[in-house]
Design a protein around this motif. Structure first.
Motif, PDB file in Angstrom:
ATOM      1  N   ASP A 163      44.217  31.543  30.765  1.00 35.25           N
ATOM      2  CA  ASP A 163      43.391  32.754  30.834  1.00 35.25           C
ATOM      3  C   ASP A 163      42.938  33.010  32.270  1.00 35.25           C
ATOM      4  O   ASP A 163      42.198  32.203  32.836  1.00 35.25           O
ATOM      5  N   PRO A 164      43.349  34.119  32.902  1.00 33.28           N
ATOM      6  CA  PRO A 164      42.945  34.388  34.289  1.00 33.28           C
ATOM      7  C   PRO A 164      41.437  34.591  34.412  1.00 33.28           C
ATOM      8  O   PRO A 164      40.804  35.216  33.563  1.00 33.28           O
ATOM      9  N   LEU A 165      40.870  34.066  35.486  1.00 36.33           N
ATOM     10  CA  LEU A 165      39.467  34.311  35.820  1.00 36.33           C
ATOM     11  C   LEU A 165      39.421  35.454  36.821  1.00 36.33           C
ATOM     12  O   LEU A 165      40.120  35.437  37.838  1.00 36.33           O
ATOM     13  N   MET A 166      38.597  36.448  36.517  1.00 39.07           N
ATOM     14  CA  MET A 166      38.593  37.690  37.284  1.00 39.07           C
ATOM     15  C   MET A 166      37.240  37.933  37.956  1.00 39.07           C
ATOM     16  O   MET A 166      36.200  37.482  37.475  1.00 39.07           O
ATOM     17  N   VAL A 167      37.277  38.685  39.042  1.00 39.78           N
ATOM     18  CA  VAL A 167      36.060  39.070  39.757  1.00 39.78           C
ATOM     19  C   VAL A 167      35.592  40.418  39.227  1.00 39.78           C
ATOM     20  O   VAL A 167      36.373  41.374  39.149  1.00 39.78           O
ATOM     21  N   LEU A 168      34.319  40.493  38.858  1.00 40.15           N
ATOM     22  CA  LEU A 168      33.708  41.740  38.401  1.00 40.15           C
ATOM     23  C   LEU A 168      32.980  42.384  39.563  1.00 40.15           C
ATOM     24  O   LEU A 168      32.172  41.732  40.238  1.00 40.15           O
ATOM     25  N   LEU A 169      33.254  43.663  39.770  1.00 38.09           N
ATOM     26  CA  LEU A 169      32.606  44.426  40.831  1.00 38.09           C
ATOM     27  C   LEU A 169      32.022  45.702  40.246  1.00 38.09           C
ATOM     28  O   LEU A 169      32.497  46.202  39.211  1.00 38.09           O
ATOM     29  N   PRO A 170      30.999  46.281  40.908  1.00 41.29           N
ATOM     30  CA  PRO A 170      30.520  47.597  40.473  1.00 41.29           C
ATOM     31  C   PRO A 170      31.664  48.605  40.537  1.00 41.29           C
ATOM     32  O   PRO A 170      32.559  48.481  41.398  1.00 41.29           O
ATOM     33  N   PRO A 171      31.673  49.605  39.688  1.00 38.36           N
ATOM     34  CA  PRO A 171      32.814  50.538  39.635  1.00 38.36           C
ATOM     35  C   PRO A 171      33.042  51.317  40.922  1.00 38.36           C
ATOM     36  O   PRO A 171      34.163  51.748  41.200  1.00 38.36           O
ATOM     37  N   ASN A 172      31.990  51.481  41.741  1.00 44.64           N
ATOM     38  CA  ASN A 172      32.119  52.230  43.002  1.00 44.64           C
ATOM     39  C   ASN A 172      32.283  51.310  44.218  1.00 44.64           C
ATOM     40  O   ASN A 172      32.154  51.756  45.355  1.00 44.64           O
ATOM     41  N   HIS A 173      32.558  50.041  44.000  1.00 43.03           N
ATOM     42  CA  HIS A 173      32.715  49.090  45.098  1.00 43.03           C
ATOM     43  C   HIS A 173      33.947  49.461  45.925  1.00 43.03           C
ATOM     44  O   HIS A 173      34.945  49.968  45.397  1.00 43.03           O
ATOM     45  N   THR A 174      33.901  49.182  47.213  1.00 42.98           N
ATOM     46  CA  THR A 174      35.024  49.525  48.093  1.00 42.98           C
ATOM     47  C   THR A 174      36.304  48.769  47.728  1.00 42.98           C
ATOM     48  O   THR A 174      37.401  49.202  48.099  1.00 42.98           O
ATOM     49  N   LEU A 241      39.835  37.112  29.165  1.00 48.99           N
ATOM     50  CA  LEU A 241      39.712  37.248  27.718  1.00 48.99           C
ATOM     51  C   LEU A 241      38.404  37.914  27.323  1.00 48.99           C
ATOM     52  O   LEU A 241      38.372  38.800  26.470  1.00 48.99           O
ATOM     53  N   LEU A 242      37.321  37.519  27.964  1.00 49.57           N
ATOM     54  CA  LEU A 242      36.020  38.102  27.663  1.00 49.57           C
ATOM     55  C   LEU A 242      35.973  39.564  28.081  1.00 49.57           C
ATOM     56  O   LEU A 242      35.245  40.367  27.504  1.00 49.57           O
ATOM     57  N   LEU A 243      36.784  39.927  29.068  1.00 49.58           N
ATOM     58  CA  LEU A 243      36.752  41.282  29.620  1.00 49.58           C
ATOM     59  C   LEU A 243      37.749  42.222  28.961  1.00 49.58           C
ATOM     60  O   LEU A 243      37.934  43.345  29.423  1.00 49.58           O
ATOM     61  N   ASP A 244      38.406  41.763  27.889  1.00 48.51           N
ATOM     62  CA  ASP A 244      39.338  42.650  27.189  1.00 48.51           C
ATOM     63  C   ASP A 244      38.641  43.913  26.718  1.00 48.51           C
ATOM     64  O   ASP A 244      39.228  44.991  26.684  1.00 48.51           O
ATOM     65  N   THR A 245      37.393  43.776  26.312  1.00 47.33           N
ATOM     66  CA  THR A 245      36.558  44.940  25.979  1.00 47.33           C
ATOM     67  C   THR A 245      35.203  44.731  26.629  1.00 47.33           C
ATOM     68  O   THR A 245      34.642  43.638  26.554  1.00 47.33           O
ATOM     69  N   THR A 246      34.691  45.746  27.274  1.00 49.97           N
ATOM     70  CA  THR A 246      33.378  45.657  27.909  1.00 49.97           C
ATOM     71  C   THR A 246      32.618  46.962  27.720  1.00 49.97           C
ATOM     72  O   THR A 246      33.212  48.042  27.844  1.00 49.97           O
ATOM     73  N   PRO A 247      31.326  46.887  27.403  1.00 53.85           N
ATOM     74  CA  PRO A 247      30.543  48.103  27.164  1.00 53.85           C
ATOM     75  C   PRO A 247      30.026  48.755  28.445  1.00 53.85           C
ATOM     76  O   PRO A 247      29.317  49.751  28.372  1.00 53.85           O
ATOM     77  N   PRO A 249      30.741  50.140  32.639  1.00 54.73           N
ATOM     78  CA  PRO A 249      31.753  50.484  33.644  1.00 54.73           C
ATOM     79  C   PRO A 249      31.813  49.413  34.726  1.00 54.73           C
ATOM     80  O   PRO A 249      30.804  49.072  35.338  1.00 54.73           O
ATOM     81  N   LEU A 250      32.994  48.844  34.935  1.00 56.87           N
ATOM     82  CA  LEU A 250      33.181  47.756  35.879  1.00 56.87           C
ATOM     83  C   LEU A 250      34.546  47.873  36.539  1.00 56.87           C
ATOM     84  O   LEU A 250      35.473  48.451  35.968  1.00 56.87           O
ATOM     85  N   ALA A 251      34.654  47.306  37.717  1.00 55.17           N
ATOM     86  CA  ALA A 251      35.960  47.100  38.334  1.00 55.17           C
ATOM     87  C   ALA A 251      36.306  45.625  38.169  1.00 55.17           C
ATOM     88  O   ALA A 251      35.478  44.761  38.451  1.00 55.17           O
ATOM     89  N   VAL A 252      37.502  45.343  37.697  1.00 54.90           N
ATOM     90  CA  VAL A 252      37.939  43.965  37.460  1.00 54.90           C
ATOM     91  C   VAL A 252      39.148  43.697  38.351  1.00 54.90           C
ATOM     92  O   VAL A 252      40.196  44.325  38.203  1.00 54.90           O
ATOM     93  N   VAL A 253      38.981  42.760  39.283  1.00 57.45           N
ATOM     94  CA  VAL A 253      39.991  42.512  40.313  1.00 57.45           C
ATOM     95  C   VAL A 253      40.222  41.008  40.419  1.00 57.45           C
ATOM     96  O   VAL A 253      39.262  40.228  40.368  1.00 57.45           O
ATOM     97  N   PRO A 254      41.473  40.563  40.578  1.00 55.63           N
ATOM     98  CA  PRO A 254      41.704  39.119  40.736  1.00 55.63           C
ATOM     99  C   PRO A 254      41.196  38.610  42.076  1.00 55.63           C
ATOM    100  O   PRO A 254      41.150  39.366  43.059  1.00 55.63           O
ATOM    101  N   PRO A 255      40.812  37.338  42.165  1.00 57.28           N
ATOM    102  CA  PRO A 255      40.411  36.771  43.452  1.00 57.28           C
ATOM    103  C   PRO A 255      41.635  36.566  44.344  1.00 57.28           C
ATOM    104  O   PRO A 255      42.777  36.607  43.879  1.00 57.28           O
TER     105      PRO A 255
END
Length: 296
Positions: A163-174, A241-247, A249-255
């Protein structure tokens, strides 16, 4: 076959309440009190201290707790084996899982399993603490469980998915649309840490990227973490896996250096496991393989 007094004893010990145990087990409160009083008379020792705040084990009761738990687990396993010898498609399979598996995988696995085995009583126990989860399978409180490898106890495990571990960022992050999050961002920007059994898993992202995070908040709820990241208070790291559904708004980017966690299903021993438990494990392995083959 289950001993009603022992089952009542275990339930009160777990809930700390005669009232709650009566409700869960289908007794009146007077009925559950009678069972325990009768057990105390038979054993000649007090088992619970009753007060207005509930009930808690006496020292004698705490001493007997693991013994009574083992008896109940052994009786349940014996009943399951007898049912198998009679060729009955019945019994109980109790499964322990952490949050992301409980939400994203278990409903689909359960639907597939119960379509093949409608007579089985399939139960889910949600446990996010890794030690509690391992102990539940090792003691026999549950029949099998989902784990993040490595597992401390000598359980028999079957790998399911990396399961990949992902970085969560605010949706408007650069970096919201970037191919990856640079290591320097992981070191410099405020980190919102999920304080749970997954802490060591997330630490692997920073270790692999050679940085120490600047922790601003530590929170014990994954959805609270998502909410705070979405509000722009920092970044976080969670499993894909946890981020398959999220309530939120987020940006999800690999490290920059991608990291995964290995998820497995484990049982104390397939030799002593019930046929229903072995069937559940096989259904799980097939279901997970099909899901990610199809997505790939």
């Amino acid at each position: 076959m289950a001993n009603q007094k022992y089952e009542a004893f275990l339930h009160i010990a777990e809930t700390g309440s005669f009232k709650q145990a009566a409700h869960d087990l289908g007794y009146t409160q007077a009925g559950i009190s009678y069972l325990i009083s009768s057990m105390e008379r038979e054993l000649g020792i007090p088992l619970f201290v009753r007060d207005y705040g509930g009930a808690h084990l006496t020292s004698e009761g705490a001493e007997l707790l693991p013994w009574i738990r083992n008896i109940c687990n052994d009786e349940r396993q014996l009943a399951g084996r007898i049912a198998e010898l009679k060729h009955l498609e019945s019994g109980v399979v109790r499964v322990a899982a952490f949050t992301s598996v409980s939400i994203q995988w278990f409903p689909g696995i359960a639907k597939t399993f119960l379509a093949k085995h409608p007579g089985i009583d399939l139960q889910l126990v949600c446990l996010d603490n890794e030690d509690d989860l391992e102990q539940a399978v090792w003691r026999g409180d549950v029949d099998c469980g989902f784990f993040v490898v490595p597992i401390k106890q000598p359980l028999e495990a079957f790998s399911l998915y990396h399961d990949p571990l992902m970085v969560l960022l605010p949706p408007n992050h650069t970096l919201a649309n970037a191919a990856h999050v640079p290591a320097r961002t992981l070191a410099e920007e405020p980190y919102i840490c999920l304080q749970s059994g997954t802490l060591s898993e997330m630490a692997a992202v920073f270790r692999n990227n050679g940085v120490d995070p600047h922790v601003r908040f530590t929170i014990d709820n994954d959805y609270a973490v998502m909410s705070m990241v979405s509000a722009g208070l920092g970044f976080s790291v969670l499993s894909s896996l946890l981020l398959d559904t999220t309530p939120f708004p987020l940006a999800v980017v690999p490290p920059q250096v991608e990291t995964t966690r290995e998820i497995a299903i484990a049982v104390r021993s397939t030799e002593t496991a019930s046929a229903a438990t072995r069937a559940f494990i096989e259904t799980t392995r097939t279901w997970v393989a099909n899901r990610y083959h199809q997505e790939g």
